[in-house]
Design a protein around this motif. Structure first.
Motif, PDB file in Angstrom:
ATOM      1  N   ILE A 182       0.834  -1.199   0.000  1.00 35.64           N
ATOM      2  CA  ILE A 182       0.000   0.000   0.000  1.00 35.64           C
ATOM      3  C   ILE A 182       0.870   1.251   0.000  1.00 35.64           C
ATOM      4  CG2 ILE A 182      -1.524   1.368   1.474  1.00 35.64           C
ATOM      5  CD1 ILE A 182      -2.954  -1.245   2.201  1.00 35.64           C
ATOM      6  N   GLN A 183       1.914   1.235   0.819  1.00 35.51           N
ATOM      7  CA  GLN A 183       2.771   2.412   0.925  1.00 35.51           C
ATOM      8  C   GLN A 183       3.506   2.691  -0.383  1.00 35.51           C
ATOM      9  OE1 GLN A 183       6.256   1.883   3.204  1.00 35.51           O
ATOM     10  NE2 GLN A 183       6.979   3.961   2.815  1.00 35.51           N
ATOM     11  N   SER A 184       3.935   1.640  -1.076  1.00 32.06           N
ATOM     12  CA  SER A 184       4.758   1.826  -2.275  1.00 32.06           C
ATOM     13  C   SER A 184       3.932   1.798  -3.560  1.00 32.06           C
ATOM     14  CB  SER A 184       5.838   0.735  -2.329  1.00 32.06           C
ATOM     15  OG  SER A 184       5.237  -0.567  -2.367  1.00 32.06           O
ATOM     16  N   ASP A 185       2.631   1.988  -3.459  1.00 27.53           N
ATOM     17  CA  ASP A 185       1.754   1.918  -4.625  1.00 27.53           C
ATOM     18  C   ASP A 185       2.184   2.851  -5.760  1.00 27.53           C
ATOM     19  OD1 ASP A 185      -0.934   1.421  -6.035  1.00 27.53           O
ATOM     20  OD2 ASP A 185      -0.900   3.600  -5.756  1.00 27.53           O
ATOM     21  N   THR A 186       2.105   2.344  -6.980  1.00 27.86           N
ATOM     22  CA  THR A 186       2.342   3.173  -8.171  1.00 27.86           C
ATOM     23  C   THR A 186       1.146   3.135  -9.124  1.00 27.86           C
ATOM     24  OG1 THR A 186       3.427   1.324  -9.332  1.00 27.86           O
ATOM     25  CG2 THR A 186       4.845   2.828  -8.073  1.00 27.86           C
ATOM     26  N   GLY A 194       5.388   9.777 -28.752  1.00 27.57           N
ATOM     27  CA  GLY A 194       6.448   9.038 -28.066  1.00 27.57           C
ATOM     28  C   GLY A 194       6.239   8.811 -26.591  1.00 27.57           C
ATOM     29  N   GLU A 195       4.991   8.816 -26.127  1.00 29.13           N
ATOM     30  CA  GLU A 195       4.729   8.629 -24.694  1.00 29.13           C
ATOM     31  C   GLU A 195       4.354   7.189 -24.382  1.00 29.13           C
ATOM     32  OE1 GLU A 195       2.867  12.722 -23.101  1.00 29.13           O
ATOM     33  OE2 GLU A 195       1.694  11.759 -24.666  1.00 29.13           O
ATOM     34  N   ASN A 196       4.485   6.816 -23.118  1.00 29.40           N
ATOM     35  CA  ASN A 196       4.043   5.510 -22.640  1.00 29.40           C
ATOM     36  C   ASN A 196       3.542   5.672 -21.211  1.00 29.40           C
ATOM     37  OD1 ASN A 196       6.294   5.106 -20.684  1.00 29.40           O
ATOM     38  ND2 ASN A 196       7.545   4.991 -22.553  1.00 29.40           N
ATOM     39  N   ASN A 197       3.055   4.581 -20.628  1.00 32.74           N
ATOM     40  CA  ASN A 197       2.564   4.637 -19.249  1.00 32.74           C
ATOM     41  C   ASN A 197       3.433   3.825 -18.303  1.00 32.74           C
ATOM     42  OD1 ASN A 197       1.860   2.104 -20.147  1.00 32.74           O
ATOM     43  ND2 ASN A 197      -0.158   2.096 -19.170  1.00 32.74           N
ATOM     44  N   ILE A 198       4.687   3.645 -18.683  1.00 35.74           N
ATOM     45  CA  ILE A 198       5.619   2.904 -17.839  1.00 35.74           C
ATOM     46  C   ILE A 198       5.995   3.747 -16.623  1.00 35.74           C
ATOM     47  CG2 ILE A 198       7.919   1.869 -17.713  1.00 35.74           C
ATOM     48  CD1 ILE A 198       7.679   1.302 -20.722  1.00 35.74           C
ATOM     49  N   VAL A 199       5.899   3.152 -15.456  1.00 36.66           N
ATOM     50  CA  VAL A 199       6.279   3.830 -14.217  1.00 36.66           C
ATOM     51  C   VAL A 199       7.628   3.279 -13.780  1.00 36.66           C
ATOM     52  CG1 VAL A 199       5.700   4.262 -11.815  1.00 36.66           C
ATOM     53  CG2 VAL A 199       3.892   4.187 -13.533  1.00 36.66           C
ATOM     54  N   ASN A 247       2.274  11.562  -5.090  1.00 35.43           N
ATOM     55  CA  ASN A 247       3.020  11.002  -3.965  1.00 35.43           C
ATOM     56  C   ASN A 247       2.531  11.584  -2.652  1.00 35.43           C
ATOM     57  OD1 ASN A 247       4.886   9.296  -5.338  1.00 35.43           O
ATOM     58  ND2 ASN A 247       6.005  11.108  -5.994  1.00 35.43           N
ATOM     59  N   PRO A 248       1.234  11.527  -2.362  1.00 33.96           N
ATOM     60  CA  PRO A 248       0.739  12.128  -1.120  1.00 33.96           C
ATOM     61  C   PRO A 248       1.385  11.478   0.095  1.00 33.96           C
ATOM     62  CG  PRO A 248      -0.894  10.637  -2.058  1.00 33.96           C
ATOM     63  CD  PRO A 248       0.179  10.788  -3.089  1.00 33.96           C
ATOM     64  N   GLY A 249       1.713  12.311   1.072  1.00 36.23           N
ATOM     65  CA  GLY A 249       2.348  11.799   2.274  1.00 36.23           C
ATOM     66  C   GLY A 249       3.851  11.831   2.219  1.00 36.23           C
ATOM     67  N   TRP A 287      -8.558   4.055  -1.316  1.00 35.32           N
ATOM     68  CA  TRP A 287      -9.263   2.781  -1.440  1.00 35.32           C
ATOM     69  C   TRP A 287      -8.523   1.902  -2.449  1.00 35.32           C
ATOM     70  CZ3 TRP A 287     -11.487   7.466  -0.756  1.00 35.32           C
ATOM     71  CH2 TRP A 287     -12.480   7.599   0.218  1.00 35.32           C
ATOM     72  N   PHE A 288      -8.152   0.684  -2.032  1.00 30.76           N
ATOM     73  CA  PHE A 288      -7.463  -0.266  -2.894  1.00 30.76           C
ATOM     74  C   PHE A 288      -8.385  -1.453  -3.171  1.00 30.76           C
ATOM     75  CE2 PHE A 288      -4.132   2.003  -0.699  1.00 30.76           C
ATOM     76  CZ  PHE A 288      -3.116   2.129  -1.620  1.00 30.76           C
ATOM     77  N   ASP A 289      -8.539  -1.816  -4.439  1.00 32.65           N
ATOM     78  CA  ASP A 289      -9.304  -3.002  -4.784  1.00 32.65           C
ATOM     79  C   ASP A 289      -8.634  -4.231  -4.154  1.00 32.65           C
ATOM     80  OD1 ASP A 289      -9.848  -5.473  -6.590  1.00 32.65           O
ATOM     81  OD2 ASP A 289     -11.407  -4.055  -7.184  1.00 32.65           O
ATOM     82  N   ILE A 290      -9.387  -5.001  -3.389  1.00 28.42           N
ATOM     83  CA  ILE A 290      -8.825  -6.138  -2.667  1.00 28.42           C
ATOM     84  C   ILE A 290      -8.200  -7.157  -3.615  1.00 28.42           C
ATOM     85  CG2 ILE A 290      -9.490  -8.213  -1.373  1.00 28.42           C
ATOM     86  CD1 ILE A 290     -11.260  -6.478   0.359  1.00 28.42           C
ATOM     87  N   HIS A 291      -8.804  -7.347  -4.785  1.00 29.43           N
ATOM     88  CA  HIS A 291      -8.360  -8.406  -5.697  1.00 29.43           C
ATOM     89  C   HIS A 291      -7.171  -7.993  -6.552  1.00 29.43           C
ATOM     90  CE1 HIS A 291     -12.038 -10.376  -4.457  1.00 29.43           C
ATOM     91  NE2 HIS A 291     -12.733  -9.313  -4.831  1.00 29.43           N
TER      92      HIS A 291
END
Length: 317
Positions: free
Chosen positions: A62-66, A152-157, A183-185, A245-249
């Protein structure tokens, strides 16, 4: 304004604490379990503990979510329609300038472009060249508007650290907003007096905040609701509430809300942000964002504004 549920939730842990966390849990009531990590307390419903979850790993994830940041990057690789509304208010909450439009982004041959329809403005929202006069509008445009043909864009994090050094004026403010938004917090450099107060993960923060993890239903999703709320005796804080809120699955972020305020002689602000996300054709994307802000800086005056974007008709090509 989107009416998100009211709640309370939970926070992070460091990798080296993973081994000791299970041994420090004790039951407070049948409902809740207090877990101590390096003398910092986290509250979980007992049912989460009893379900056999790897609690340390869950909180670390949860803390390191991207996924939240990736969802906004994904807007650059899809087509979509956005219904946009921006309002600037006076001190009596009367609308003094407004902007409403429907924008359509097209993605073709690895490039994106945008068309604007049903544009309506009032007051001095735009200058004679069609540019926003207010910082609130400029911030909105930096998140949702496309100028010309962008390729030339992508959604790679990868490394999602943002950089403010070398930037000035609106470009610096936009970078700080992105840091705050994605990056809240975390600490934000370049904001006098409060940059460190935004860090909700250090020892000092635990003196001022409660951390809680619950399981709740959120717009049809079974979710972990992870929130940070001030303790009754909290002093000199900036973040008044932050909940995700994080989807459990899937562990994807499906909602985020935070409220911040600060009042000092140099400047003051009250800011509320709410975002809801959905998985569209296998890609997590923001579908609603609502912002309300009231802030003032010496020599720049006060700016009270709000904006809302409702996104739909996503097309992946």
């Amino acid at each position: 304004m989107i009416q998100f549920q009211q709640f309370s939730c939970k926070k992070y842990i460091l990798p080296f604490l993973l081994a000791i966390l299970p041994a420090t849990a004790h039951t407070q009531t049948e409902k809740d379990t207090i877990i101590k990590v390096d003398n910092n307390e986290f509250t979980l419903p007992t049912v989460i503990v009893r379900n056999g979850n790897n609690i340390p790993q869950l909180l670390k994830r949860i803390q390191s979510d991207t996924t939240f940041y990736k969802a906004f990057k994904s807007l650059h690789i899809v087509g979509y329609t956005s219904n946009n509304s921006i309002k600037m208010l006076d001190k009596k909450s009367n609308v003094k300038a407004s902007y409403n439009s429907i924008t359509t982004q097209k993605r073709e041959n690895g490039c994106r472009s945008m068309t604007v329809a049903d544009l309506q403005t009032t007051g001095d929202m735009l200058d004679k060249n069609g540019n926003f006069n207010y910082t609130t509008g400029k911030m909105f445009a930096s998140l949702f508007f496309t100028n010309g043909n962008v390729c030339g864009e992508n959604n790679i994090v990868g490394n999602q650290d943002f950089e403010v050094s070398g930037k000035k004026g609106i470009e610096k403010h936009k970078e700080q907003l992105k840091m705050l938004f994605f990056n809240p917090g975390k600490k934000i450099p370049g904001i006098p007096f409060i940059g460190n107060k935004l860090d909700l993960y250090d020892q000092d923060a635990h003196k001022n905040y409660n951390y809680r993890l619950d399981t709740v239903s959120f717009f049809g999703h079974d979710t972990y609701r992870f929130s940070i709320t001030p303790k009754p005796d909290a002093k000199n804080i900036v973040v008044d509430n932050m909940t995700t809120w994080f989807d459990i699955h899937t562990m994807e972020v499906v909602g985020r809300k935070y409220t911040m305020s600060y009042h000092a002689g140099v400047y003051d602000f009250d800011v509320d942000m709410e975002v809801r996300l959905e998985n569209e054709n296998g890609i997590l994307l923001p579908i609603v964002m609502h912002y309300k802000g009231n802030w003032a800086v010496i020599l720049k005056g006060r700016e009270i504004g709000e904006f809302k974007a409702s996104l739909s008709h996503f097309h992946v090509k």
